[in-house]
Design a protein around this motif. Structure first.
Motif, PDB file in Angstrom:
ATOM      1  N   ALA A   1       0.831  -1.205   0.000  1.00  0.00           N
ATOM      2  CA  ALA A   1       0.000   0.000   0.000  1.00  0.00           C
ATOM      3  C   ALA A   1       0.864   1.253   0.000  1.00  0.00           C
ATOM      4  O   ALA A   1       0.556   2.236  -0.689  1.00  0.00           O
ATOM      5  CB  ALA A   1      -0.921  -0.008   1.215  1.00  0.00           C
TER       6      ALA A   1
ATOM      7  N   LEU B   1       1.026   4.022  -2.951  1.00  0.00           N
ATOM      8  CA  LEU B   1       0.679   5.388  -2.550  1.00  0.00           C
ATOM      9  C   LEU B   1       1.772   6.364  -2.962  1.00  0.00           C
ATOM     10  O   LEU B   1       1.500   7.426  -3.551  1.00  0.00           O
ATOM     11  CB  LEU B   1       0.463   5.429  -1.035  1.00  0.00           C
ATOM     12  CG  LEU B   1      -0.127   6.708  -0.440  1.00  0.00           C
ATOM     13  CD1 LEU B   1      -1.528   6.950  -0.970  1.00  0.00           C
ATOM     14  CD2 LEU B   1      -0.146   6.607   1.085  1.00  0.00           C
TER      15      LEU B   1
ATOM     16  N   ALA C   1      -5.512   8.457   2.737  1.00  0.00           N
ATOM     17  CA  ALA C   1      -5.315   7.055   2.372  1.00  0.00           C
ATOM     18  C   ALA C   1      -4.295   6.399   3.293  1.00  0.00           C
ATOM     19  O   ALA C   1      -4.433   5.226   3.667  1.00  0.00           O
ATOM     20  CB  ALA C   1      -4.860   6.950   0.919  1.00  0.00           C
TER      21      ALA C   1
ATOM     22  N   TYR D   1      -5.971   5.328   6.301  1.00  0.00           N
ATOM     23  CA  TYR D   1      -7.130   4.468   6.000  1.00  0.00           C
ATOM     24  C   TYR D   1      -8.464   5.129   6.326  1.00  0.00           C
ATOM     25  O   TYR D   1      -9.385   4.487   6.818  1.00  0.00           O
ATOM     26  CB  TYR D   1      -7.002   3.131   6.748  1.00  0.00           C
ATOM     27  CG  TYR D   1      -5.782   2.350   6.336  1.00  0.00           C
ATOM     28  CD1 TYR D   1      -5.699   1.749   5.095  1.00  0.00           C
ATOM     29  CD2 TYR D   1      -4.680   2.253   7.189  1.00  0.00           C
ATOM     30  CE1 TYR D   1      -4.563   1.057   4.695  1.00  0.00           C
ATOM     31  CE2 TYR D   1      -3.534   1.569   6.808  1.00  0.00           C
ATOM     32  CZ  TYR D   1      -3.490   0.970   5.559  1.00  0.00           C
ATOM     33  OH  TYR D   1      -2.364   0.303   5.170  1.00  0.00           O
TER      34      TYR D   1
ATOM     35  N   LEU E   1      -6.207   8.592  -6.237  1.00  0.00           N
ATOM     36  CA  LEU E   1      -6.152   7.681  -5.098  1.00  0.00           C
ATOM     37  C   LEU E   1      -7.544   7.207  -4.685  1.00  0.00           C
ATOM     38  O   LEU E   1      -7.719   6.675  -3.599  1.00  0.00           O
ATOM     39  CB  LEU E   1      -5.472   8.372  -3.914  1.00  0.00           C
ATOM     40  CG  LEU E   1      -3.990   8.696  -4.144  1.00  0.00           C
ATOM     41  CD1 LEU E   1      -3.509   9.740  -3.159  1.00  0.00           C
ATOM     42  CD2 LEU E   1      -3.154   7.433  -4.047  1.00  0.00           C
TER      43      LEU E   1
ATOM     44  N   TYR F   1      -8.333   3.744  -3.090  1.00  0.00           N
ATOM     45  CA  TYR F   1      -7.987   3.423  -1.701  1.00  0.00           C
ATOM     46  C   TYR F   1      -9.201   3.422  -0.780  1.00  0.00           C
ATOM     47  O   TYR F   1      -9.089   3.017   0.378  1.00  0.00           O
ATOM     48  CB  TYR F   1      -6.945   4.409  -1.172  1.00  0.00           C
ATOM     49  CG  TYR F   1      -5.518   3.964  -1.385  1.00  0.00           C
ATOM     50  CD1 TYR F   1      -4.777   3.378  -0.368  1.00  0.00           C
ATOM     51  CD2 TYR F   1      -4.908   4.128  -2.622  1.00  0.00           C
ATOM     52  CE1 TYR F   1      -3.478   2.970  -0.567  1.00  0.00           C
ATOM     53  CE2 TYR F   1      -3.604   3.721  -2.849  1.00  0.00           C
ATOM     54  CZ  TYR F   1      -2.890   3.139  -1.810  1.00  0.00           C
ATOM     55  OH  TYR F   1      -1.594   2.729  -2.025  1.00  0.00           O
TER      56      TYR F   1
END
Length: 213
Positions: free
Chosen positions: A62, A66, A92, A95, A118, A121
């Motif tokens: 992740a 990112l 992101a 979370y 993004l 996400y």
């Protein structure tokens, strides 16, 4: 089964958004299966170990995606887009991008902006938020049950059914009031993860019955 039905192009399941629904169901199925097996085998669930495993599995990939997305955005997008991209990346990284995108989609001015690079996400945000409370709820629901006993699976199944029922009612209601938040938020998506959890319990019980014959 869900994956096969999706690829079979069943009319009821067709559409670009069905894939994320299947993702949530499979996620609930896999994680609940792991929790159920650990609770049945050891009589307890280690939250530090659970979150450590999640971090090792999710965080490296992740973070790389990112970072790569932010770098490419800086190279390819107009400079005026970068503050928004940076804020999306921050959300992101913690979370909570699903919450951010849900709020943006309800804002008329924000909703007219081009899609975020993004945006994908958001589903990971829902999943990780579910994993914050679901293991703790499983521990609470199975407290006092004997390790290896049938009561463990039954209690988890009941907890999943309650969560799914409440979430589904919330999803139906919020869809009529605020569709973007109903789409992006955990409370209105938890029923799909809960279905996966119930399938995990049912599958485990079927396997146990076969092994005892």
């Amino acid at each position: 089964l869900l994956v096969l039905l999706y690829h079979a192009q069943i009319p009821v399941l067709s559409g670009g958004y069905v894939g994320v629904d299947i993702f949530f169901v499979l996620s609930g199925f896999l994680i609940t299966g792991i929790l159920l097996r650990e609770r049945t085998r050891t009589g307890t669930i280690s939250l530090p170990n659970f979150y450590a495993r999640r971090a090792r599995r999710i965080l490296p990939a992740a973070a790389i995606v990112l970072l790569a997305t932010v770098v490419l955005s800086a190279l390819l997008l107009p400079p005026l887009r970068m503050p928004e991209v940076a804020q999306d990346a921050t959300a992101a990284g913690f979370y909570v991008s699903n919450i951010r995108f849900g709020i943006q989609a309800t804002d008329y001015l924000q909703s007219q902006l081009p899609p975020s690079p993004l945006l994908h996400y958001w589903s990971l945000g829902v999943e990780e938020q579910f994993y914050i409370f679901w293991p703790a709820l499983v521990i609470l629901a199975t407290r006092g049950a004997k390790a290896g006993g049938a009561g463990v699976g039954r209690r988890i199944g009941i907890a999943a059914a309650i969560v799914s029922g409440i979430s589904l009612v919330a999803a139906i209601w919020l869809t009529t009031v605020n569709q973007p938040l109903a789409f992006f938020s955990l409370p209105t998506r938890a029923w799909e993860l809960g279905i996966g959890a119930m399938l995990a319990v049912a599958t485990t019980r079927l396997q146990d019955r076969k092994s005892t014959r």
